[in-house]
Design an enzyme around this catalytic site. Structure first.
Site, PDB file in Angstrom:
ATOM      1  N   SER A   1       0.831  -1.209   0.000  1.00 43.07           N
ATOM      2  CA  SER A   1       0.000   0.000   0.000  1.00 43.07           C
ATOM      3  C   SER A   1       0.854   1.243   0.000  1.00 43.07           C
ATOM      4  O   SER A   1       0.378   2.319  -0.330  1.00 43.07           O
ATOM      5  CB  SER A   1      -0.862   0.057   1.256  1.00 43.07           C
ATOM      6  OG  SER A   1      -1.477  -1.157   1.494  1.00 43.07           O
TER       7      SER A   1
ATOM      8  N   HIS B   1      -2.121  -3.039  -6.577  1.00 41.92           N
ATOM      9  CA  HIS B   1      -2.692  -2.685  -5.283  1.00 41.92           C
ATOM     10  C   HIS B   1      -4.205  -2.850  -5.275  1.00 41.92           C
ATOM     11  O   HIS B   1      -4.944  -2.041  -5.832  1.00 41.92           O
ATOM     12  CB  HIS B   1      -2.310  -1.228  -4.943  1.00 41.92           C
ATOM     13  CG  HIS B   1      -2.754  -0.803  -3.598  1.00 41.92           C
ATOM     14  ND1 HIS B   1      -3.361   0.407  -3.341  1.00 41.92           N
ATOM     15  CD2 HIS B   1      -2.693  -1.438  -2.404  1.00 41.92           C
ATOM     16  CE1 HIS B   1      -3.648   0.484  -2.064  1.00 41.92           C
ATOM     17  NE2 HIS B   1      -3.253  -0.612  -1.474  1.00 41.92           N
TER      18      HIS B   1
ATOM     19  N   GLU C   1      -4.896  -0.340  -8.336  1.00 39.62           N
ATOM     20  CA  GLU C   1      -3.868   0.600  -8.764  1.00 39.62           C
ATOM     21  C   GLU C   1      -2.689  -0.217  -9.296  1.00 39.62           C
ATOM     22  O   GLU C   1      -2.119  -1.037  -8.578  1.00 39.62           O
ATOM     23  CB  GLU C   1      -3.433   1.488  -7.594  1.00 39.62           C
ATOM     24  CG  GLU C   1      -4.503   2.512  -7.223  1.00 39.62           C
ATOM     25  CD  GLU C   1      -4.198   3.275  -5.941  1.00 39.62           C
ATOM     26  OE1 GLU C   1      -4.548   4.454  -5.875  1.00 39.62           O
ATOM     27  OE2 GLU C   1      -3.635   2.686  -5.001  1.00 39.62           O
TER      28      GLU C   1
ATOM     29  N   ASN D   1      -4.660   5.810  -1.209  1.00 39.24           N
ATOM     30  CA  ASN D   1      -4.191   5.878   0.177  1.00 39.24           C
ATOM     31  C   ASN D   1      -3.553   7.217   0.498  1.00 39.24           C
ATOM     32  O   ASN D   1      -3.672   7.716   1.623  1.00 39.24           O
ATOM     33  CB  ASN D   1      -3.203   4.751   0.463  1.00 39.24           C
ATOM     34  CG  ASN D   1      -3.925   3.432   0.642  1.00 39.24           C
ATOM     35  OD1 ASN D   1      -5.152   3.410   0.736  1.00 39.24           O
ATOM     36  ND2 ASN D   1      -3.188   2.351   0.689  1.00 39.24           N
TER      37      ASN D   1
HETATM   38  N1  LIG Z   1      -5.579  -4.326   4.913  1.00 41.68           N
HETATM   39  C1  LIG Z   1      -5.858  -3.564   3.883  1.00 41.68           C
HETATM   40  O1  LIG Z   1      -6.909  -2.914   3.870  1.00 41.68           O
HETATM   41  C2  LIG Z   1      -4.910  -3.509   2.686  1.00 41.68           C
HETATM   42  C3  LIG Z   1      -5.400  -2.990   1.472  1.00 41.68           C
HETATM   43  C4  LIG Z   1      -4.556  -3.010   0.342  1.00 41.68           C
HETATM   44  C5  LIG Z   1      -3.257  -3.476   0.449  1.00 41.68           C
HETATM   45  N2  LIG Z   1      -2.793  -3.934   1.657  1.00 41.68           N
HETATM   46  C6  LIG Z   1      -1.414  -4.448   1.692  1.00 41.68           C
HETATM   47  O2  LIG Z   1      -1.489  -5.849   1.536  1.00 41.68           O
HETATM   48  C7  LIG Z   1      -0.420  -6.460   2.227  1.00 41.68           C
HETATM   49  C8  LIG Z   1      -0.969  -7.471   3.230  1.00 41.68           C
HETATM   50  O3  LIG Z   1      -1.773  -6.791   4.178  1.00 41.68           O
HETATM   51  P1  LIG Z   1      -2.885  -7.558   5.040  1.00 41.68           P
HETATM   52  O4  LIG Z   1      -3.761  -6.516   5.629  1.00 41.68           O
HETATM   53  O5  LIG Z   1      -3.499  -8.623   4.218  1.00 41.68           O
HETATM   54  O6  LIG Z   1      -1.981  -8.187   6.202  1.00 41.68           O
HETATM   55  P2  LIG Z   1      -2.300  -9.448   7.140  1.00 41.68           P
HETATM   56  O7  LIG Z   1      -1.457  -9.268   8.341  1.00 41.68           O
HETATM   57  O8  LIG Z   1      -3.762  -9.625   7.293  1.00 41.68           O
HETATM   58  O9  LIG Z   1      -1.761 -10.698   6.261  1.00 41.68           O
HETATM   59  C9  LIG Z   1      -0.423 -10.975   5.992  1.00 41.68           C
HETATM   60  C10 LIG Z   1      -0.271 -12.486   5.855  1.00 41.68           C
HETATM   61  O10 LIG Z   1       1.029 -12.786   5.356  1.00 41.68           O
HETATM   62  C11 LIG Z   1       1.489 -13.971   5.996  1.00 41.68           C
HETATM   63  N3  LIG Z   1       2.951 -14.025   5.870  1.00 41.68           N
HETATM   64  C12 LIG Z   1       3.889 -13.348   6.569  1.00 41.68           C
HETATM   65  N4  LIG Z   1       5.114 -13.678   6.124  1.00 41.68           N
HETATM   66  C13 LIG Z   1       4.954 -14.565   5.128  1.00 41.68           C
HETATM   67  C14 LIG Z   1       5.859 -15.281   4.279  1.00 41.68           C
HETATM   68  N5  LIG Z   1       7.168 -15.117   4.371  1.00 41.68           N
HETATM   69  N6  LIG Z   1       5.347 -16.124   3.362  1.00 41.68           N
HETATM   70  C15 LIG Z   1       4.023 -16.298   3.245  1.00 41.68           C
HETATM   71  N7  LIG Z   1       3.135 -15.656   4.027  1.00 41.68           N
HETATM   72  C16 LIG Z   1       3.591 -14.801   4.953  1.00 41.68           C
HETATM   73  C17 LIG Z   1       0.974 -13.831   7.412  1.00 41.68           C
HETATM   74  O11 LIG Z   1       0.919 -15.086   8.049  1.00 41.68           O
HETATM   75  C18 LIG Z   1      -0.413 -13.246   7.169  1.00 41.68           C
HETATM   76  O12 LIG Z   1      -1.394 -14.221   7.013  1.00 41.68           O
HETATM   77  C19 LIG Z   1       0.380  -5.350   2.867  1.00 41.68           C
HETATM   78  O13 LIG Z   1       1.412  -4.967   2.007  1.00 41.68           O
HETATM   79  C20 LIG Z   1      -0.652  -4.220   2.969  1.00 41.68           C
HETATM   80  O14 LIG Z   1      -0.079  -2.958   3.007  1.00 41.68           O
HETATM   81  C21 LIG Z   1      -3.612  -3.985   2.760  1.00 41.68           C
END
Ligand SMILES: NC(=O)c1ccc[n+]([C@@H]2O[C@H](COP(=O)([O-])OP(=O)(O)OC[C@H]3O[C@@H](n4cnc5c(N)ncnc54)[C@H](O)[C@@H]3O)[C@@H](O)[C@H]2O)c1
Length: 592
Positions: free
Chosen positions: A121, A142, A154, A192
């Protein structure tokens, strides 16, 4: 011809990764979903099963389709299983060192022609790309939360991303039913960068105890038509994720508005991460639940505060403009007798005629019976004399947004109104306490900020000054509920809740356009589709009027002296050039 992708890898099955895997599987792609351990894998599988089961229960897909969809996803904890993937989307936590390690590993495993996409993000896609030996094949993809629902994607190109990679990924995004917007690599991208400044501001407002969490959220939902309030949205995003995004944006922009509010850290340390931990700004029935349950942090409604309210049956409205006539209609419809005062008998009569016209429209559209219209109109009486307000229990002043004019109305009312009458102003940008100070009874003066059009918009901001009596606030609150409005309480400072949160965001959008980062169309699309807003920022600025917007931004800047609130030069130039928005036929866009 765009490249054909068939197998998609997804790394990380958290909030986003699980949704992304579902989106691809739903469009018929084979998906290899990789988590770091069995616990993560089971949780990820659970997210997908739960989300697709909900789609079945809502009739969006059949049970058979659900089984096929989930069957197309193979779950694994071994990154080696991604060896044959055509595209791998990384969706692990928002930390550069974690993402770098994953990309380095994938670089060793995957085919030379693979495309690596990051769902980051806010981190630099360029910096992620150089972790691999093929930065030209690394791109940002994204998605928005929840990925199966939100259509915006995005697509982030770096200075080295190969043109065909951008084309192929954009075509792929369209194939899975998304609306892609291609942009450069800048912290926060479009949505964002504009959203999180606003979210952070809402947290600061709560932190300063300017308004309650419920009131901040209700203000944005009912005042702007946003699908969720900012604090509820942060709970959905996750406080830790929101913090990381803000922190990264701050480090890149050095814009204080992006520096995470201290409350984020405190809540994160206490384990209050939002819905995923069962508690954030609100408390939820369970982890990952959307059901808010009562806790000690809520604001008490006036009805429960035990304060004796003042009886109100007749109301005086001062003014004959759009807001005044709308407010007259609201009160008359709710059964109050309303005296409307114009500067001349003709003006007052014209205001009553405007109310009649609005009610006639309701009758024509079949929303009101003729007899009801007549009953409502019979409650409204025009006058040219403020002296007639001696018997009313409430006066609502809605004259021009000019302090001298308002102060003189309040001084006159002070001499005319009976003791205990509540004197309210609808000002949207002047200090309410200035009106109070023009009277000998500042305890009776309150702000009642209705939104335009008053008969339609649900929100009313009840503004208390340092002098307003508690029973006046409680009476205003009870009154608004009686008018079927949604009242929120706030203190007497520039912008109240809604404009203070809305206009810095609109200003940021103008600055983004000014910096040539994206077009006004792409920015509007990103905010409508990515954040579910009813209108994009440029659409909204043209509707509100650029001159009005500039005046509000100036008042916010003068009050808070926050560098980031200084109006964007482009907005000033458009106003100077007479491009004021829809009302002049030209603003950010041209209208026919
Ligand atoms: N939450 C949102 O609203 C949102 C929206 C768009 C983008 N993002 C981006 O998406 C990405 C993930 O965010 P999220 O909210 O889903 O986080 P989250 O914490 O819910 O999920 C992350 C997952 O990755 C897993 N993980 C960690 N290390 C790993 C590895 N080495 N190999 C495989 N899996 C691994 C974790 O176990 C976890 O399940 C981030 O970059 C975030 O900025 C988030």
């Amino acid at each position: 011809m765009a490249r054909e992708f068939s197998t998609i890898g997804v790394v990380g099955l958290g909030t986003m990764g699980a949704g992304i895997a579902e989106v691809f599987a739903r469009s018929g792609f084979d998906v290899v979903a990789v988590e770091r351990d069995d616990v993560g894998l089971e949780r990820g599988r659970g997210h997908i099963e739960h989300s697709t089961a909900r789609a079945v229960s809502r009739g969006k897909i059949s049970a058979q389709e659900q089984a096929e969809l989930v069957g197309r996803i193979s779950f694994s904890t071994a990154p080696e299983d991604l060896a044959d993937a055509d595209l791998v989307v990384e969706a692990i936590p928002e930390r550069l060192e974690l993402k770098a390690a994953v990309l380095k590993r994938l670089d060793e495993i995957c085919r030379p022609d693979v495309v690596f996409a990051s769902n980051t993000s806010s981190l630099s896609v360029t910096e992620l790309g150089v972790q691999t030996a093929r930065p030209g094949r690394v791109i940002g993809l994204h998605f928005f939360n929840p990925a199966p629902v939100q259509t915006l994607v995005e697509v982030v190109r770096t200075v080295v991303t190969e043109p065909e990679v951008i084309e192929d990924v954009t075509a792929l995004a369209e194939k899975i039913g998304k609306a892609p917007v291609v942009i450069g690599d800048r912290a926060g991208f479009i949505a964002n960068a504009l959203l999180f400044g606003y979210l952070n501001h809402a947290v600061r407002m709560l932190e300063a105890k300017y308004a309650s969490r419920e009131d901040i959220d209700a203000a944005m939902r009912y005042g702007c038509g946003y699908p969720m309030g900012p604090l509820a949205l942060i709970d959905l995003i996750g406080l830790d994720t929101a913090f990381e995004i803000l922190d990264t944006m701050y480090h890149q922009s050095r814009n204080r508005l992006h520096a995470p509010a201290p409350l984020f850290k405190q809540m994160m340390t206490a384990g209050l991460l939002g819905r995923k931990s069962g508690r954030g700004f609100y408390t939820y029935a369970n982890r990952d639940s959307s059901e808010i349950v009562a806790d000690a942090g809520g604001s008490a409604a006036a009805a429960e505060s035990g304060i004796q309210t003042r009886p109100i049956s007749s109301v005086g409205v001062v003014g004959t403009g759009t807001m005044a006539t709308g407010i007259v209609e609201v009160f008359a419809k709710a059964g109050y007798n309303v005296l409307v005062r114009g500067r001349s008998t003709e003006k007052a009569e014209a205001a009553v005629a405007a109310v009649r016209k609005s009610l006639d429209r309701a009758v024509t559209k079949g929303r009101m019976a003729e007899a009801d219209r007549d009953t409502v109109l019979a409650r409204v009486r025009p006058t040219a004399a403020l002296e007639d307000f001696g018997s009313v229990e409430l006066v609502v002043e809605a004259v021009a947004e000019d302090l001298n004019v308002k102060r003189s109305v309040f001084a006159t009312l002070d001499g005319v109104c009976k003791p205990g009458a509540i004197l309210a102003t609808t000002t949207s940008s002047l200090p309410v306490v200035e009106c109070a100070a023009a009277t000998s009874r500042p305890g009776d003066v309150v702000g009642l900020h209705f939104f335009n059009p008053a008969p339609v918009m649900k929100l009313v901001e009840i503004v208390h000054t340092v002098s307003t009596d508690a029973d006046v606030v409680a009476t205003a609150q009870k009154l608004c509920l009686d008018l079927r409005k949604v009242p929120v309480n706030c203190g007497d400072r520039a912008g109240f809740i809604v404009n203070a949160l809305l206009f810095p965001y609109l200003n940021d959008a103008v600055k983004m356009l000014e910096a040539h980062y994206a077009t006004s169309d792409d920015i509007d699309t990103a905010m409508r589709l990515g954040c579910g807003l009813p209108m994009g920022p440029f659409q909204l600025l043209d509707v509100v009027g650029l001159d009005v917007s500039l005046a509000i931004e100036k008042s916010l800047y003068l009050e808070f002296r926050e560098a980031g609130f200084a109006p964007a030069p482009l907005l000033e130039h458009l106003v100077t050039a007479g491009r004021l928005g829809r009302k002049t036929g030209k603003g950010f866009r041209d209208y026919s």
